[in-house]
Design a protein around this motif. Sequence first.
Motif, mmCIF file in Angstrom:
data_model
loop_
_atom_site.group_PDB
_atom_site.id
_atom_site.type_symbol
_atom_site.label_atom_id
_atom_site.label_comp_id
_atom_site.label_asym_id
_atom_site.label_seq_id
_atom_site.Cartn_x
_atom_site.Cartn_y
_atom_site.Cartn_z
ATOM 1 N N LEU A 56 -7.796 -51.603 24.089
ATOM 2 C CA LEU A 56 -6.872 -50.732 23.356
ATOM 3 C C LEU A 56 -5.942 -51.541 22.450
ATOM 4 O O LEU A 56 -5.658 -51.129 21.319
ATOM 5 C CB LEU A 56 -6.053 -49.871 24.321
ATOM 6 N N GLU A 57 -5.477 -52.686 22.933
ATOM 7 C CA GLU A 57 -4.611 -53.531 22.105
ATOM 8 C C GLU A 57 -5.378 -54.099 20.915
ATOM 9 O O GLU A 57 -4.813 -54.236 19.825
ATOM 10 C CB GLU A 57 -3.989 -54.634 22.959
ATOM 11 N N THR A 58 -6.648 -54.399 21.094
ATOM 12 C CA THR A 58 -7.489 -54.855 19.986
ATOM 13 C C THR A 58 -7.631 -53.746 18.945
ATOM 14 O O THR A 58 -7.493 -53.978 17.740
ATOM 15 C CB THR A 58 -8.875 -55.281 20.500
ATOM 16 N N ILE A 59 -7.875 -52.532 19.407
ATOM 17 C CA ILE A 59 -8.011 -51.391 18.501
ATOM 18 C C ILE A 59 -6.682 -51.110 17.804
ATOM 19 O O ILE A 59 -6.652 -50.785 16.605
ATOM 20 C CB ILE A 59 -8.533 -50.159 19.270
ATOM 21 N N GLN A 60 -5.583 -51.272 18.521
ATOM 22 C CA GLN A 60 -4.269 -51.083 17.910
ATOM 23 C C GLN A 60 -4.047 -52.112 16.795
ATOM 24 O O GLN A 60 -3.548 -51.771 15.720
ATOM 25 C CB GLN A 60 -3.182 -51.196 18.984
ATOM 26 N N ARG B 46 -1.969 -42.289 19.152
ATOM 27 C CA ARG B 46 -2.641 -41.944 20.413
ATOM 28 C C ARG B 46 -2.967 -43.198 21.217
ATOM 29 O O ARG B 46 -2.775 -43.233 22.437
ATOM 30 C CB ARG B 46 -3.900 -41.134 20.149
ATOM 31 N N VAL B 47 -3.441 -44.239 20.529
ATOM 32 C CA VAL B 47 -3.742 -45.501 21.210
ATOM 33 C C VAL B 47 -2.462 -46.093 21.796
ATOM 34 O O VAL B 47 -2.437 -46.548 22.942
ATOM 35 C CB VAL B 47 -4.435 -46.501 20.254
ATOM 36 N N GLY B 48 -1.385 -46.073 21.016
ATOM 37 C CA GLY B 48 -0.103 -46.589 21.499
ATOM 38 C C GLY B 48 0.399 -45.832 22.724
ATOM 39 O O GLY B 48 0.921 -46.437 23.670
ATOM 40 N N LEU B 49 0.242 -44.515 22.718
ATOM 41 C CA LEU B 49 0.652 -43.696 23.865
ATOM 42 C C LEU B 49 -0.166 -44.050 25.102
ATOM 43 O O LEU B 49 0.390 -44.180 26.205
ATOM 44 C CB LEU B 49 0.510 -42.208 23.532
ATOM 45 N N CYS B 50 -1.462 -44.262 24.929
ATOM 46 C CA CYS B 50 -2.314 -44.648 26.067
ATOM 47 C C CYS B 50 -1.903 -46.013 26.612
ATOM 48 O O CYS B 50 -1.824 -46.204 27.829
ATOM 49 C CB CYS B 50 -3.776 -44.669 25.662
ATOM 50 N N ILE B 51 -1.642 -46.964 25.719
ATOM 51 C CA ILE B 51 -1.225 -48.297 26.156
ATOM 52 C C ILE B 51 0.072 -48.201 26.947
ATOM 53 O O ILE B 51 0.185 -48.781 28.039
ATOM 54 C CB ILE B 51 -1.075 -49.244 24.949
ATOM 55 N N THR B 52 1.035 -47.478 26.423
ATOM 56 C CA THR B 52 2.327 -47.326 27.095
ATOM 57 C C THR B 52 2.159 -46.683 28.472
ATOM 58 O O THR B 52 2.723 -47.152 29.462
ATOM 59 C CB THR B 52 3.279 -46.470 26.238
ATOM 60 N N THR B 53 1.366 -45.623 28.544
ATOM 61 C CA THR B 53 1.174 -44.905 29.804
ATOM 62 C C THR B 53 0.470 -45.772 30.844
ATOM 63 O O THR B 53 0.898 -45.838 32.007
ATOM 64 C CB THR B 53 0.363 -43.618 29.559
ATOM 65 N N LEU B 54 -0.589 -46.455 30.440
ATOM 66 C CA LEU B 54 -1.334 -47.282 31.395
ATOM 67 C C LEU B 54 -0.532 -48.500 31.853
ATOM 68 O O LEU B 54 -0.611 -48.900 33.013
ATOM 69 C CB LEU B 54 -2.676 -47.697 30.800
ATOM 70 N N LYS B 55 0.263 -49.071 30.955
ATOM 71 C CA LYS B 55 1.127 -50.188 31.359
ATOM 72 C C LYS B 55 2.212 -49.702 32.317
ATOM 73 O O LYS B 55 2.564 -50.409 33.270
ATOM 74 C CB LYS B 55 1.750 -50.860 30.144
ATOM 75 N N ARG B 56 2.717 -48.516 32.084
ATOM 76 C CA ARG B 56 3.728 -47.945 32.987
ATOM 77 C C ARG B 56 3.122 -47.722 34.364
ATOM 78 O O ARG B 56 3.756 -48.014 35.387
ATOM 79 C CB ARG B 56 4.266 -46.632 32.419
ATOM 80 N N PHE B 57 1.907 -47.239 34.409
ATOM 81 C CA PHE B 57 1.198 -47.043 35.674
ATOM 82 C C PHE B 57 1.084 -48.370 36.426
ATOM 83 O O PHE B 57 1.335 -48.438 37.632
ATOM 84 C CB PHE B 57 -0.188 -46.451 35.404
ATOM 85 N N ASN B 58 0.735 -49.421 35.721
ATOM 86 C CA ASN B 58 0.608 -50.746 36.329
ATOM 87 C C ASN B 58 1.965 -51.248 36.835
ATOM 88 O O ASN B 58 2.051 -51.829 37.922
ATOM 89 C CB ASN B 58 -0.006 -51.718 35.318
ATOM 90 N N ARG B 59 3.026 -51.040 36.052
ATOM 91 C CA ARG B 59 4.371 -51.457 36.483
ATOM 92 C C ARG B 59 4.810 -50.702 37.729
ATOM 93 O O ARG B 59 5.441 -51.275 38.627
ATOM 94 C CB ARG B 59 5.381 -51.248 35.356
ATOM 95 N N ILE B 60 4.491 -49.414 37.811
ATOM 96 C CA ILE B 60 4.851 -48.617 38.991
ATOM 97 C C ILE B 60 4.157 -49.179 40.226
ATOM 98 O O ILE B 60 4.763 -49.287 41.296
ATOM 99 C CB ILE B 60 4.514 -47.130 38.769
#
Length: 186
Positions: A83-87, A31-45
């Motif tokens: 989130l990366e710390t928690i991951q 779940r943490v990994g999915l959130c990281i991926t989604t939020l980074k994608r939002f930033n890239r967009i």
Amino acid sequence: MEKVVLGTIMAKQFLDPTTLFHSDIDEAMQRVGLCITTLKRFNRIFIIYKSNLKRFFRNEAIETWNFHPVMIFGRLIGFLRRLETIQWFFHTVLEFNKLQKVEIGGIKGRLLSARIVRVFEEFQQCFSTFSGKSYDVLDPDDTSFITEFEQFKQKILEMDTKLAAILCQAFEDCSNLESIFKVSHL
């Protein structure tokens, strides 16, 4: 700006900080990994649209976005770091949980295996203490989490050193290539 705040709120609801450390580690890590991926994608967009802004206003004079991204994404960046710390924490927990299954053979095998069990028990106690805290682990403004996390990392470093010493002794106890191979794949 609302979308950024909404994104972190939705991520917090998805992760549920009150149960994050008390649920299954594999599931929580996914779940943490999915959130990281989604939020980074939002930033890239955002970056893509900012760099291609002229395409959307071909016949009009455009006013470029001249604000620094940290003004808008500062909290999101802090949230992503958390989130990366928690991951990293979850990854460490998964790696240390593998110690439950480790058995070392050879002359000193029983002694070395018992020492690994003690390190694992020490880790379990450290994990319980760290994960039992009552503050919001997903709040990037709460510095108490980082303080506790740094102490946890220090203890992990100490346990890693103990494990390295145990494994060095296990290698020294090896009498042939097959036993070296077995120890190297623990």
